[in-house]
Scaffold this active site. Sequence first.
Site, PDB file in Angstrom:
ATOM      1  N   PRO A 195       4.511  -5.282  -0.902  1.00 21.91           N
ATOM      2  CG  PRO A 195       6.742  -4.639  -1.155  1.00 21.91           C
ATOM      3  CD  PRO A 195       5.856  -5.625  -0.434  1.00 21.91           C
ATOM      4  N   GLY A 196       3.564  -3.727  -3.951  1.00 18.07           N
ATOM      5  CA  GLY A 196       3.451  -3.903  -5.393  1.00 18.07           C
ATOM      6  C   GLY A 196       3.937  -2.641  -6.074  1.00 18.07           C
ATOM      7  NE  ARG A 197       0.152   2.465  -5.931  1.00 17.22           N
ATOM      8  CZ  ARG A 197      -0.930   2.426  -6.709  1.00 17.22           C
ATOM      9  NH1 ARG A 197      -0.894   2.945  -7.916  1.00 17.22           N
ATOM     10  NH2 ARG A 197      -2.042   1.889  -6.278  1.00 17.22           N
ATOM     11  CB  CYS A 218     -15.060   3.905 -29.669  1.00 19.99           C
ATOM     12  SG  CYS A 218     -16.652   4.485 -30.158  1.00 19.99           S
ATOM     13  CD  GLU A 219     -15.953   3.439 -23.182  1.00 19.73           C
ATOM     14  OE1 GLU A 219     -16.217   4.137 -22.177  1.00 19.73           O
ATOM     15  OE2 GLU A 219     -16.014   2.206 -23.215  1.00 19.73           O
ATOM     16  N   GLY A 264       0.766  -1.246   0.000  1.00 21.34           N
ATOM     17  CA  GLY A 264       0.000   0.000   0.000  1.00 21.34           C
ATOM     18  C   GLY A 264       0.789   1.285   0.000  1.00 21.34           C
ATOM     19  NE  ARG A 318      -2.749   3.180 -11.219  1.00 20.78           N
ATOM     20  CZ  ARG A 318      -2.602   4.356 -10.652  1.00 20.78           C
ATOM     21  NH1 ARG A 318      -2.040   5.345 -11.327  1.00 20.78           N
ATOM     22  NH2 ARG A 318      -2.990   4.571  -9.419  1.00 20.78           N
ATOM     23  CE1 TYR A 365      -2.016  -3.406  -8.669  1.00 20.20           C
ATOM     24  CE2 TYR A 365      -0.880  -1.409  -7.992  1.00 20.20           C
ATOM     25  CZ  TYR A 365      -1.313  -2.687  -7.717  1.00 20.20           C
ATOM     26  OH  TYR A 365      -1.042  -3.251  -6.499  1.00 20.20           O
TER      27      TYR A 365
HETATM   28  N1  LLP Z   1      -1.569  -7.024  -0.846  1.00 21.93           N
HETATM   29  C1  LLP Z   1      -2.871  -7.165  -1.145  1.00 21.93           C
HETATM   30  C2  LLP Z   1      -3.658  -8.154  -0.438  1.00 21.93           C
HETATM   31  C3  LLP Z   1      -3.439  -6.335  -2.134  1.00 21.93           C
HETATM   32  O1  LLP Z   1      -4.722  -6.486  -2.421  1.00 21.93           O
HETATM   33  C4  LLP Z   1      -2.644  -5.390  -2.806  1.00 21.93           C
HETATM   34  C5  LLP Z   1      -3.202  -4.541  -3.854  1.00 21.93           C
HETATM   35  C6  LLP Z   1      -1.279  -5.299  -2.470  1.00 21.93           C
HETATM   36  C7  LLP Z   1      -0.787  -6.126  -1.471  1.00 21.93           C
HETATM   37  C8  LLP Z   1      -0.340  -4.334  -3.140  1.00 21.93           C
HETATM   38  O2  LLP Z   1      -0.652  -3.008  -2.930  1.00 21.93           O
HETATM   39  P1  LLP Z   1       0.360  -1.862  -3.425  1.00 21.93           P
HETATM   40  O3  LLP Z   1       1.622  -1.973  -2.624  1.00 21.93           O
HETATM   41  O4  LLP Z   1       0.603  -2.080  -4.857  1.00 21.93           O
HETATM   42  O5  LLP Z   1      -0.365  -0.605  -3.177  1.00 21.93           O
HETATM   43  N2  LLP Z   1      -5.280  -1.020  -9.572  1.00 21.93           N
HETATM   44  C9  LLP Z   1      -5.103  -0.059  -8.497  1.00 21.93           C
HETATM   45  C10 LLP Z   1      -4.448  -0.674  -7.289  1.00 21.93           C
HETATM   46  C11 LLP Z   1      -5.152  -1.917  -6.776  1.00 21.93           C
HETATM   47  C12 LLP Z   1      -4.471  -2.555  -5.609  1.00 21.93           C
HETATM   48  C13 LLP Z   1      -5.037  -3.901  -5.318  1.00 21.93           C
HETATM   49  N3  LLP Z   1      -4.410  -4.593  -4.228  1.00 21.93           N
HETATM   50  C14 LLP Z   1      -4.321   1.131  -9.039  1.00 21.93           C
HETATM   51  O6  LLP Z   1      -4.019   1.165 -10.236  1.00 21.93           O
HETATM   52  O7  LLP Z   1      -4.032   2.075  -8.310  1.00 21.93           O
END
Ligand code: LLP
Length: 430
Positions: free
Chosen positions: A286-288, A354-355, A243, A323, A383
Amino acid sequence: MILPSHLSVRGGHLYIGEHDTVALAERFGTPLYVTSEDRVRENFRRLSGALSAHYGKVRVLYAAKANGNLAIFRTLASMGAGSDVFSAGEVALALAAGMRPELLLFNGSSKSPADLALAVEKGIRVSVDSPDELRQLDRAAGAAGRTVDIAFRVNPAIDVPTHPKIATGLATSKFGIPAEEILGTYREALAAEHVNPVGVHCHIGSQILAVEPFAREVDVLIDLAADLLDIGVDLSFIDIGGGLGIPYRRETDRAPTPEEYAGAVMPVFLEGIRDLGIEPELWVEPGRWLVADSTVLLSRVNSVKTAHKTFANVDAGFNLLIRPTMYDSYHEVVAANRADAPAVREYSIAGPICETGDVLAKDRMLPELAAGDIVAMLDAGAYGFAMSSQYNSRPRCAEVLLAGEKAALMRRAETIDDLTAPMATPPWQE
Ligand code: LLP
């Protein structure tokens, strides 16, 4: 224009690492996702290092949904990362990249019987999201003669400052079990024969630009851990999810650094476990933060039109980067082949879909643009491609990976044949 350290302007062109984005667009075609492997590695080292400086038992589980390319999994696997996986596809990719099953956590609020069977078969820990799922998993493990280690996903009822579509720890969210009900669920798991509750899991949301919500989350988890100890749960890990946000608006966003994040979260965690007399692993997902800024999306201007405002119509739309349309997200735009020219006109960058909502960036001051110019959308690594589609029957674009001087495809562009290949002709139409 403030650029992260792996991006620069040289001779009027935007560079990523040692690579001219305009030359990459010529060589590989547009639209094109371009990712710096070196930046992903740097991000991993920074975040993992900031947390590990406080505590030796930290595990980083990459949130695979952010960017599911196998080359990204491989990069992170080589650095010791595990993965937060949400589907059979993510499990397959993580294992193919060499991540060991014990470094994975199978997450999600709606797992199918096949998902549960897969976790049992591969020996992957499961974050269980409901009592119903617990019972199904216990039966599936029993049928296979196995025992599965599990956590439960807690809904901590924490409000976080982010877009409502990506706040996941709200009391009303579909994720997790309410904190006040969860002890009963752990008791049921302790009594079950084929599941072994060893962890607790939480994720409060995404793109969070403050550290206090994470500290509050850890507080909730420590309180819960105390109750869990009382009922006899032997906790081997506490997973605080992902997050941490990034400064998409570099001029004005104030984003916490990994060191500030660790500085807010770790003291609460360390004091909590010391008082409880336990030493569980700390897991983060962490993802983002690991991948977002590693990547630019390059597109070519097809035409410029001045109506009630001036549009630069480019060849990438919300089919490739949803996004802005979905969350009103901001991505910085750079005129890649005129990167040092003065910003003289306000443009909206519009895609070919087309939107009306197919606008990647609104009202940006940019250098004069013309057909053929290359436009870069920054911070597109999380994402971005992962949420792409073939809407309007557009094949998805290629992805290029860079490492030092090297550049190579990590995904070829789809073709029209890729659109039609999975289609079948119903017999009455033959
Ligand atoms: N863990 C769980 C259980 C999650 O559901 C998520 C993200 C993460 C970790 C990773 O979160 P991050 O570190 O990336 O914030 N598509 C959206 C974001 C959706 C996030 C879904 N879950 C966007 O483009 O902002």
